[in-house]
Write a protein that holds these residues in place. Structure first.
Motif, PDB file in Angstrom:
ATOM      1  N   THR A 116       0.115  11.337  12.228  1.00 48.13           N
ATOM      2  CA  THR A 116      -0.231  10.437  13.313  1.00 48.13           C
ATOM      3  C   THR A 116       0.552   9.132  13.145  1.00 48.13           C
ATOM      4  O   THR A 116       1.304   8.974  12.178  1.00 48.13           O
ATOM      5  N   ARG A 117       0.428   8.222  14.083  1.00 50.08           N
ATOM      6  CA  ARG A 117       1.136   6.952  14.000  1.00 50.08           C
ATOM      7  C   ARG A 117       0.702   6.152  12.771  1.00 50.08           C
ATOM      8  O   ARG A 117      -0.433   6.294  12.334  1.00 50.08           O
ATOM      9  N   PRO A 118       1.606   5.342  12.207  1.00 48.26           N
ATOM     10  CA  PRO A 118       2.926   4.936  12.708  1.00 48.26           C
ATOM     11  C   PRO A 118       3.997   6.021  12.538  1.00 48.26           C
ATOM     12  O   PRO A 118       3.860   6.900  11.686  1.00 48.26           O
ATOM     13  N   GLN A 119       5.021   5.922  13.335  1.00 52.04           N
ATOM     14  CA  GLN A 119       6.105   6.904  13.320  1.00 52.04           C
ATOM     15  C   GLN A 119       6.771   6.987  11.950  1.00 52.04           C
ATOM     16  O   GLN A 119       7.106   8.058  11.464  1.00 52.04           O
ATOM     17  N   VAL A 120       6.953   5.817  11.334  1.00 52.40           N
ATOM     18  CA  VAL A 120       7.537   5.765   9.998  1.00 52.40           C
ATOM     19  C   VAL A 120       6.559   5.045   9.081  1.00 52.40           C
ATOM     20  O   VAL A 120       6.078   3.953   9.400  1.00 52.40           O
ATOM     21  N   TRP A 121       6.264   5.659   7.951  1.00 51.39           N
ATOM     22  CA  TRP A 121       5.370   5.057   6.966  1.00 51.39           C
ATOM     23  C   TRP A 121       5.951   5.257   5.580  1.00 51.39           C
ATOM     24  O   TRP A 121       6.270   6.382   5.183  1.00 51.39           O
ATOM     25  N   GLU A 122       6.164   4.145   4.865  1.00 51.65           N
ATOM     26  CA  GLU A 122       6.791   4.165   3.540  1.00 51.65           C
ATOM     27  C   GLU A 122       8.065   5.019   3.548  1.00 51.65           C
ATOM     28  O   GLU A 122       8.286   5.873   2.692  1.00 51.65           O
ATOM     29  N   GLU A 123       8.877   4.784   4.583  1.00 57.71           N
ATOM     30  CA  GLU A 123      10.171   5.449   4.763  1.00 57.71           C
ATOM     31  C   GLU A 123      10.035   6.963   4.968  1.00 57.71           C
ATOM     32  O   GLU A 123      10.988   7.724   4.774  1.00 57.71           O
ATOM     33  N   ARG A 124       8.859   7.402   5.379  1.00 62.26           N
ATOM     34  CA  ARG A 124       8.629   8.818   5.677  1.00 62.26           C
ATOM     35  C   ARG A 124       8.385   8.968   7.173  1.00 62.26           C
ATOM     36  O   ARG A 124       7.507   8.306   7.733  1.00 62.26           O
ATOM     37  N   ASP A 125       9.165   9.844   7.825  1.00 59.63           N
ATOM     38  CA  ASP A 125       9.066  10.054   9.263  1.00 59.63           C
ATOM     39  C   ASP A 125       8.101  11.175   9.598  1.00 59.63           C
ATOM     40  O   ASP A 125       7.902  12.116   8.819  1.00 59.63           O
ATOM     41  N   ILE A 126       7.520  11.082  10.783  1.00 65.77           N
ATOM     42  CA  ILE A 126       6.844  12.226  11.371  1.00 65.77           C
ATOM     43  C   ILE A 126       7.919  13.263  11.699  1.00 65.77           C
ATOM     44  O   ILE A 126       8.979  12.903  12.229  1.00 65.77           O
TER      45      ILE A 126
END
Length: 233
Positions: free
Chosen positions: A182-192
């Motif tokens: 789920t959002r955010p799209q990018v978290w700790e440099e990890r993408d969905i």
């Protein structure tokens, strides 16, 4: 008619436990399901209110008496057709398929064992179905009963906000569930994963099935022979 769970136990204050909270608790308040704890000790036949005795043939522990337990069962379940379940480590493993069968009925009568076990004669005479929630030993049947009821109550009609939530889950199709994001799209440099934001629902379904298959192969390969095949679009 509301789903009725009658629980025979030496510790009725343990119910409804965690099922009195969240969606199950709200459904309980609305009367979508009912829980009736019954104190087994109320059916004891002596002044000491004894419910157990030493094992025939010797050995450690104590055994629940058949006359006391049978009287408790008969007080709540004579003419009704609800399954009589005995929570037991030697029972058949509880599966999502059995959970759905139970949820489609009028309710259940659950017997919570304690001590060393239950006299076999009452199991046979009252047609108890022994059910196991895992290959480990608990102090009694109450936590197992709460686990079984949790699995059943959550898929009763109207309990979950979105009924599809109970369909696309681990074990429903024979596989473990796919990863979620789920959002955010990018978290700790990890993408969905890009496919999940592509808008291509056919590709998303295929990705989810592939992920579920890979997880199942890695963690629960025993499930693969009976896993359902993906639906064709």
């Amino acid at each position: 008619m509301a789903f009725k769970a009658t629980v025979l136990t030496l510790y009725p204050d343990m119910f409804p436990g965690h099922l009195g909270y969240s969606l199950a608790g709200k459904a309980l308040e609305r009367g979508q399901w009912v829980i009736e704890p019954v104190q087994i000790r109320d059916f004891a036949l002596d002044k000491h209110r004894s419910v157990d005795d030493t094992p025939a043939g010797g050995g450690a522990g104590m055994v629940l008496k058949p006359d006391v337990l049978a009287a408790a069962i008969d007080s709540v379940s004579t003419d009704d057709t609800r399954p009589r379940l005995l929570m037991s480590p030697r029972g058949k493993p509880l599966t999502q398929k059995r959970v759905r069968q139970l949820a489609e009925g009028d309710g259940v009568v659950i017997i919570c064992g304690r001590f060393e076990g239950v006299d076999q004669r009452v199991i046979d005479a009252r047609g108890l179905e022994e059910v196991c929630i895992g290959d480990y030993i608990l102090s009694g049947g109450e936590p197992a009963a709460l686990t079984l009821l949790d699995a059943v109550v959550r898929i009763l009609p109207g309990v979950m906000g979105n009924d599809l939530s109970g369909v696309h889950e681990s074990f429903e199709g024979g596989l473990l569930e796919h990863p979620h994001y789920t959002r955010p799209q990018v978290w700790e440099e990890r993408d969905i994963p890009a496919v999940l934001t592509s808008g291509n629902h056919k590709a998303i379904d295929a990705w989810r099935h592939e992920q579920a298959l890979a997880l199942t192969r890695e963690r629960r390969p025993d499930l693969l022979p009976k896993a359902a095949q993906p639906e064709t679009k």
